[in-house]
Design an enzyme around this catalytic site. Structure first.
Site, short mmCIF file in Angstrom:
data_model
loop_
_atom_site.label_atom_id
_atom_site.label_comp_id
_atom_site.label_asym_id
_atom_site.label_seq_id
_atom_site.Cartn_x
_atom_site.Cartn_y
_atom_site.Cartn_z
N SER A 40 -7.52 3.40 9.68
CA SER A 40 -8.28 3.49 8.43
C SER A 40 -7.61 2.64 7.34
O SER A 40 -8.24 1.82 6.67
CB SER A 40 -8.37 4.96 8.01
OG SER A 40 -8.78 5.09 6.67
N HIS A 50 0.84 -1.19 0.00
CA HIS A 50 0.00 0.00 0.00
C HIS A 50 0.88 1.24 0.00
O HIS A 50 1.85 1.30 0.73
CB HIS A 50 -0.91 0.02 1.24
CG HIS A 50 -1.77 1.24 1.32
ND1 HIS A 50 -2.95 1.35 0.62
CD2 HIS A 50 -1.61 2.41 1.98
CE1 HIS A 50 -3.49 2.54 0.86
NE2 HIS A 50 -2.70 3.21 1.68
N LYS A 97 -8.61 -1.69 6.13
CA LYS A 97 -8.94 -2.07 4.75
C LYS A 97 -7.98 -3.13 4.21
O LYS A 97 -8.39 -4.06 3.51
CB LYS A 97 -8.94 -0.81 3.86
CG LYS A 97 -10.15 0.08 4.13
CD LYS A 97 -10.11 1.37 3.33
CE LYS A 97 -9.15 2.36 3.94
NZ LYS A 97 -9.23 3.73 3.40
N ASP A 100 -15.13 2.67 8.05
CA ASP A 100 -14.14 3.63 7.55
C ASP A 100 -14.80 4.66 6.63
O ASP A 100 -14.47 5.83 6.68
CB ASP A 100 -13.00 2.92 6.84
CG ASP A 100 -11.98 3.91 6.29
OD1 ASP A 100 -11.39 4.64 7.12
OD2 ASP A 100 -11.80 4.00 5.07
N ARG A 158 -14.63 12.73 9.37
CA ARG A 158 -13.32 13.32 9.65
C ARG A 158 -13.03 14.47 8.69
O ARG A 158 -12.48 15.50 9.08
CB ARG A 158 -12.22 12.26 9.54
CG ARG A 158 -12.20 11.29 10.71
CD ARG A 158 -11.36 10.07 10.39
NE ARG A 158 -9.97 10.41 10.12
CZ ARG A 158 -9.14 9.67 9.40
NH1 ARG A 158 -9.55 8.53 8.88
NH2 ARG A 158 -7.90 10.05 9.19
N1 URA Z 1 -5.95 7.11 3.47
C1 URA Z 1 -6.90 6.38 4.08
O1 URA Z 1 -7.35 5.36 3.55
N2 URA Z 1 -7.37 6.77 5.29
C2 URA Z 1 -6.91 7.88 5.91
O2 URA Z 1 -7.36 8.19 6.99
C3 URA Z 1 -5.92 8.64 5.25
C4 URA Z 1 -5.46 8.23 4.04
#
Ligand code: URA
Ligand code: CA
Length: 437
Positions: A183, A82, A187, A161, A168
């Site tokens: 977050s 990632h 995932k 999320d 947020r």
């Molecule tokens: N990317 C994400 O998936 N979540 C975040 O909070 C910030 C960047």
């Protein structure tokens, strides 16, 4: 238990238990906890932080708020990577096939681009026919046959999320390390990975502007992995300039094809970052004994064309026209109405780049989205002709713009001039890979 008591606890600097965190996420997703209470809680988290244990518990609770992909019926250790949103970052399209060519299993779920950063799915869709929505069984079959596939995240992956991020975004709670870390990691974990290699970018084009923030985020994500029994490694890399030379969808696919064809030198930043990430994936996945062996395996997969072959097979199996995955044919996908050079207005050294500004310029040419519903032009974007530290003469090209719609070209060119600083003396540059954590 009243949720307001938990908000007070966190606001007073207290530590939430696993049960309390689980109740918070369950309650928020099923509607028992309203947005205003969740907002207050996330502000308390942003201000007071979370312990490593709280952050891991939050990640786990979020991960289980929706579908959890089960890849256990696929052979081997499941490898994933990632990157935290960069410009000109086509590492996924290089690393996924290359690691598969070295025997790895990479069943990857990716995202779309928004704003100044590109998304792997948009790049894949620039190859005609390629379908990034595949039923889970088809996706797994492709991985069984080819070792690699990349699709979009399923709609019900970590719904907590999606809800929390939307909140947020409008409550000043995006820039919280435990919230960002949970977050991203929720995932990754929900998409079934055993080994996760993270590329945390820092600099002008990145989410984490300072090295300090980037290191903190990297450590937090590695700690989550340790708590949850996954193998996680984080690399902190420089994003003070676009990673590759290409910024745009088909243009970045072309650069990935060139790299996999051995046409990009080992000293190139994109090559270097791809190598570091892929080496960690092979070592953590047990496919190589050490970094040296991993690097040799990866270089062999470039030299003998097996990496490119994996990408070609992946595109074909996902319904795309794989004949474009060729360093010559791929030019057809980058064909635009006109090419425009950006001539340097003075001689000197390239001493600074604003990667975000360059990404935004490419987006305005049509390579990206300002809002979620914008339509992308796969062929447009730009090719940088210079790197940080390069010497340039007045009139030489800073970059080549690939243009179909020239209605706001003068404004875009000015934006690019603003994004590239030329000075009389060369400035210090830092290494591409700042740390491996
Ligand atoms: N990317 C994400 O998936 N979540 C975040 O909070 C910030 C960047
Ligand atoms: Ca990316």
């Amino acid at each position: 238990m009243r949720f307001v008591d938990l908000i007070e606890k966190k606001a007073d600097g207290g530590v939430l238990s696993r049960e309390e965190i689980k109740a918070m996420i369950t309650g928020y997703v099923n509607g028992d906890i309203p947005d205003y209470q969740m907002s207050a809680m996330m502000m308390a988290i942003r201000l007071n932080g979370m312990s490593a244990e709280e952050t891991a518990d939050l990640t786990l609770a979020m991960m289980h708020s929706g579908d959890v992909v089960d890849l256990s019926d696929l052979p081997g250790v499941k490898l994933d990577k990632h990157s935290t949103g960069g410009v000109g970052d086509t590492t996924t399209l290089v690393i996924v096939p290359l690691v598969a060519a070295c025997g790895g299993t990479v069943a990857k779920m990716s995202g779309r681009g928004l704003g100044h950063t590109g998304g792997t799915l948009d790049k894949l869709e620039s190859i005609p026919g390629t379908c990034i929505e595949q039923p889970m069984e088809v996706f797994k079959d492709i991985v069984r046959k080819n070792g690699a596939a990349v699709i979009g995240q399923s709609a019900n992956l970590v719904p907590a999320d999606k809800m929390m991020y939307a909140l947020r975004d409008v409550t000043g709670t995006v820039r919280s390390i435990p919230l960002i870390a949970s977050s991203i990691m929720s995932k990754k974990l929900a998409s079934g990975a055993d080994v996760i290699v993270l590329d945390i970018k820092t600099g002008t084009g990145a989410f984490m502007r300072t090295e300090k923030e980037a290191f903190e985020l990297a450590h937090t994500m590695v700690d989550i992995g340790t708590h949850l029994d996954r193998k996680v490694c984080a690399i902190v890399t420089d994003m003070d300039q676009p990673l590759g030379m290409a910024v745009g969808n088909a243009l970045e696919v072309r650069e990935a094809v060139q790299l996999l064809s051995g046409m990009i030198p080992e000293t190139d930043p994109l090559y270097e970052v791809c190598m570091v990430l892929a080496v960690r994936m092979l070592v953590l996945g047990g496919l190589a004994a050490d970094s040296e062996e991993a690097e040799n395996m990866l270089k062999r997969a470039i030299d003998n064309g097996s990496g490119l072959e994996k990408l070609r097979n992946m595109i074909a199996l996902q319904g795309g026209d794989a004949s474009y995955i060729d360093p010559v044919r791929i030019d057809e996908l980058c064909s635009v109405r006109k090419l425009v050079e950006l001539p340097a207005r003075r001689s000197g050294y390239i001493s600074g780049m604003n990667a975000e500004g360059i990404g935004n310029a490419a987006q305005k040419l049509g390579a990206g989205r300002a809002t979620k519903d914008d339509i992308i032009d796969p062929a447009v974007g730009l090719i940088m002709r210079v790197r940080l530290g390069d010497k340039i003469e007045e009139g030489d090209s800073i970059c080549t713009l690939y243009v179909n719609d020239d209605s706001n070209l003068p404004e875009i060119m000015e934006q690019l001039y603003d994004a590239v600083r030329i000075t009389e003396e060369p400035a210090d540059t830092r290494p591409m890979v700042l740390a491996v954590i």
